[in-house]
Design a protein around this motif. Structure first.
Motif, PDB file in Angstrom:
ATOM      1  N   ALA A   3     -39.533  17.335  -9.545  1.00  0.00           N
ATOM      2  CA  ALA A   3     -38.879  16.427 -10.488  1.00  0.00           C
ATOM      3  C   ALA A   3     -39.708  16.281 -11.760  1.00  0.00           C
ATOM      4  O   ALA A   3     -39.165  16.263 -12.864  1.00  0.00           O
ATOM      5  CB  ALA A   3     -38.636  15.071  -9.838  1.00  0.00           C
ATOM      6  N   LEU A  26     -40.409   8.561 -13.218  1.00  0.00           N
ATOM      7  CA  LEU A  26     -40.098   8.914 -11.833  1.00  0.00           C
ATOM      8  C   LEU A  26     -40.086   7.674 -10.948  1.00  0.00           C
ATOM      9  O   LEU A  26     -39.199   7.524 -10.098  1.00  0.00           O
ATOM     10  CB  LEU A  26     -41.090   9.950 -11.305  1.00  0.00           C
ATOM     11  CG  LEU A  26     -40.920  11.341 -11.898  1.00  0.00           C
ATOM     12  CD1 LEU A  26     -42.095  12.228 -11.505  1.00  0.00           C
ATOM     13  CD2 LEU A  26     -39.613  11.968 -11.462  1.00  0.00           C
ATOM     14  N   ASP A  27     -41.039   6.776 -11.134  1.00  0.00           N
ATOM     15  CA  ASP A  27     -41.035   5.517 -10.378  1.00  0.00           C
ATOM     16  C   ASP A  27     -39.790   4.701 -10.690  1.00  0.00           C
ATOM     17  O   ASP A  27     -39.185   4.100  -9.801  1.00  0.00           O
ATOM     18  CB  ASP A  27     -42.278   4.685 -10.707  1.00  0.00           C
ATOM     19  CG  ASP A  27     -43.542   5.220 -10.071  1.00  0.00           C
ATOM     20  OD1 ASP A  27     -43.443   6.044  -9.140  1.00  0.00           O
ATOM     21  OD2 ASP A  27     -44.639   4.809 -10.506  1.00  0.00           O
ATOM     22  N   VAL A  29     -36.866   5.695 -11.480  1.00  0.00           N
ATOM     23  CA  VAL A  29     -35.666   6.250 -10.845  1.00  0.00           C
ATOM     24  C   VAL A  29     -35.760   6.200  -9.319  1.00  0.00           C
ATOM     25  O   VAL A  29     -34.830   5.754  -8.646  1.00  0.00           O
ATOM     26  CB  VAL A  29     -35.415   7.697 -11.321  1.00  0.00           C
ATOM     27  CG1 VAL A  29     -34.302   8.343 -10.525  1.00  0.00           C
ATOM     28  CG2 VAL A  29     -35.093   7.712 -12.806  1.00  0.00           C
ATOM     29  N   PHE A  30     -36.871   6.628  -8.767  1.00  0.00           N
ATOM     30  CA  PHE A  30     -36.942   6.774  -7.313  1.00  0.00           C
ATOM     31  C   PHE A  30     -37.231   5.480  -6.559  1.00  0.00           C
ATOM     32  O   PHE A  30     -36.754   5.306  -5.436  1.00  0.00           O
ATOM     33  CB  PHE A  30     -37.973   7.843  -6.926  1.00  0.00           C
ATOM     34  CG  PHE A  30     -37.487   9.234  -7.183  1.00  0.00           C
ATOM     35  CD1 PHE A  30     -36.484   9.788  -6.411  1.00  0.00           C
ATOM     36  CD2 PHE A  30     -38.023   9.991  -8.211  1.00  0.00           C
ATOM     37  CE1 PHE A  30     -36.019  11.071  -6.653  1.00  0.00           C
ATOM     38  CE2 PHE A  30     -37.575  11.281  -8.459  1.00  0.00           C
ATOM     39  CZ  PHE A  30     -36.568  11.819  -7.679  1.00  0.00           C
ATOM     40  N   ASP A  31     -37.993   4.567  -7.135  1.00  0.00           N
ATOM     41  CA  ASP A  31     -38.340   3.350  -6.404  1.00  0.00           C
ATOM     42  C   ASP A  31     -37.124   2.515  -6.001  1.00  0.00           C
ATOM     43  O   ASP A  31     -37.057   2.041  -4.861  1.00  0.00           O
ATOM     44  CB  ASP A  31     -39.357   2.521  -7.183  1.00  0.00           C
ATOM     45  CG  ASP A  31     -40.745   3.155  -7.189  1.00  0.00           C
ATOM     46  OD1 ASP A  31     -40.932   4.229  -6.568  1.00  0.00           O
ATOM     47  OD2 ASP A  31     -41.652   2.583  -7.823  1.00  0.00           O
ATOM     48  N   ILE A  33     -34.218   3.563  -5.301  1.00  0.00           N
ATOM     49  CA  ILE A  33     -33.551   4.300  -4.221  1.00  0.00           C
ATOM     50  C   ILE A  33     -34.257   4.019  -2.903  1.00  0.00           C
ATOM     51  O   ILE A  33     -33.624   3.708  -1.891  1.00  0.00           O
ATOM     52  CB  ILE A  33     -33.516   5.808  -4.533  1.00  0.00           C
ATOM     53  CG1 ILE A  33     -32.608   6.061  -5.741  1.00  0.00           C
ATOM     54  CG2 ILE A  33     -33.069   6.616  -3.315  1.00  0.00           C
ATOM     55  CD1 ILE A  33     -32.678   7.468  -6.300  1.00  0.00           C
ATOM     56  N   TYR A  34     -35.587   4.124  -2.913  1.00  0.00           N
ATOM     57  CA  TYR A  34     -36.345   3.845  -1.695  1.00  0.00           C
ATOM     58  C   TYR A  34     -36.183   2.401  -1.252  1.00  0.00           C
ATOM     59  O   TYR A  34     -36.094   2.121  -0.055  1.00  0.00           O
ATOM     60  CB  TYR A  34     -37.829   4.173  -1.893  1.00  0.00           C
ATOM     61  CG  TYR A  34     -38.105   5.645  -1.985  1.00  0.00           C
ATOM     62  CD1 TYR A  34     -37.659   6.530  -1.000  1.00  0.00           C
ATOM     63  CD2 TYR A  34     -38.801   6.170  -3.064  1.00  0.00           C
ATOM     64  CE1 TYR A  34     -37.902   7.888  -1.101  1.00  0.00           C
ATOM     65  CE2 TYR A  34     -39.047   7.531  -3.165  1.00  0.00           C
ATOM     66  CZ  TYR A  34     -38.598   8.377  -2.171  1.00  0.00           C
ATOM     67  OH  TYR A  34     -38.841   9.718  -2.272  1.00  0.00           O
ATOM     68  N   VAL A  49     -26.636   5.611  -7.731  1.00  0.00           N
ATOM     69  CA  VAL A  49     -27.579   6.607  -8.242  1.00  0.00           C
ATOM     70  C   VAL A  49     -27.183   7.049  -9.650  1.00  0.00           C
ATOM     71  O   VAL A  49     -28.030   7.165 -10.536  1.00  0.00           O
ATOM     72  CB  VAL A  49     -27.699   7.804  -7.274  1.00  0.00           C
ATOM     73  CG1 VAL A  49     -28.554   8.905  -7.882  1.00  0.00           C
ATOM     74  CG2 VAL A  49     -28.274   7.353  -5.943  1.00  0.00           C
ATOM     75  N   VAL A  53     -29.683   6.471 -12.858  1.00  0.00           N
ATOM     76  CA  VAL A  53     -30.170   7.571 -13.693  1.00  0.00           C
ATOM     77  C   VAL A  53     -29.691   7.400 -15.133  1.00  0.00           C
ATOM     78  O   VAL A  53     -30.454   7.597 -16.078  1.00  0.00           O
ATOM     79  CB  VAL A  53     -29.752   8.937 -13.109  1.00  0.00           C
ATOM     80  CG1 VAL A  53     -30.060  10.066 -14.072  1.00  0.00           C
ATOM     81  CG2 VAL A  53     -30.450   9.167 -11.768  1.00  0.00           C
TER      82      VAL A  53
END
Length: 64
Positions: A3, A26-27, A29-31, A33-34, A49, A53
């Motif tokens: 990514a 990246l944090d 976007v992904f945090d 989700i987690y 999602v 984004v």
């Protein structure tokens, strides 16, 4: 990771503003989700999602 490489390429191609901290992006976007995956406080679906984004990239898009 993959990514970060993709984001680096996007920055090089002018799709992201120069100087954006890619680790923070990246944090960003992904945090979430987690968090949804772990806590199940809200649905983790395609709509979420896509909105996530879109909001993240709107903040790092090149200035018009």
């Amino acid at each position: 990771g993959t990514a970060k490489v993709a984001l680096s390429e996007a920055m090089r191609d002018g799709e992201l503003r120069e100087g954006v901290d890619l680790d923070v992006l990246l944090d960003l976007v992904f945090d979430p989700i987690y968090l949804r995956l772990l806590t199940r406080h809200a649905p983790l679906d395609d709509g979420f999602v896509e909105k996530l984004v879109d909001m993240a990239l709107t903040g790092v898009a090149p200035h018009a």
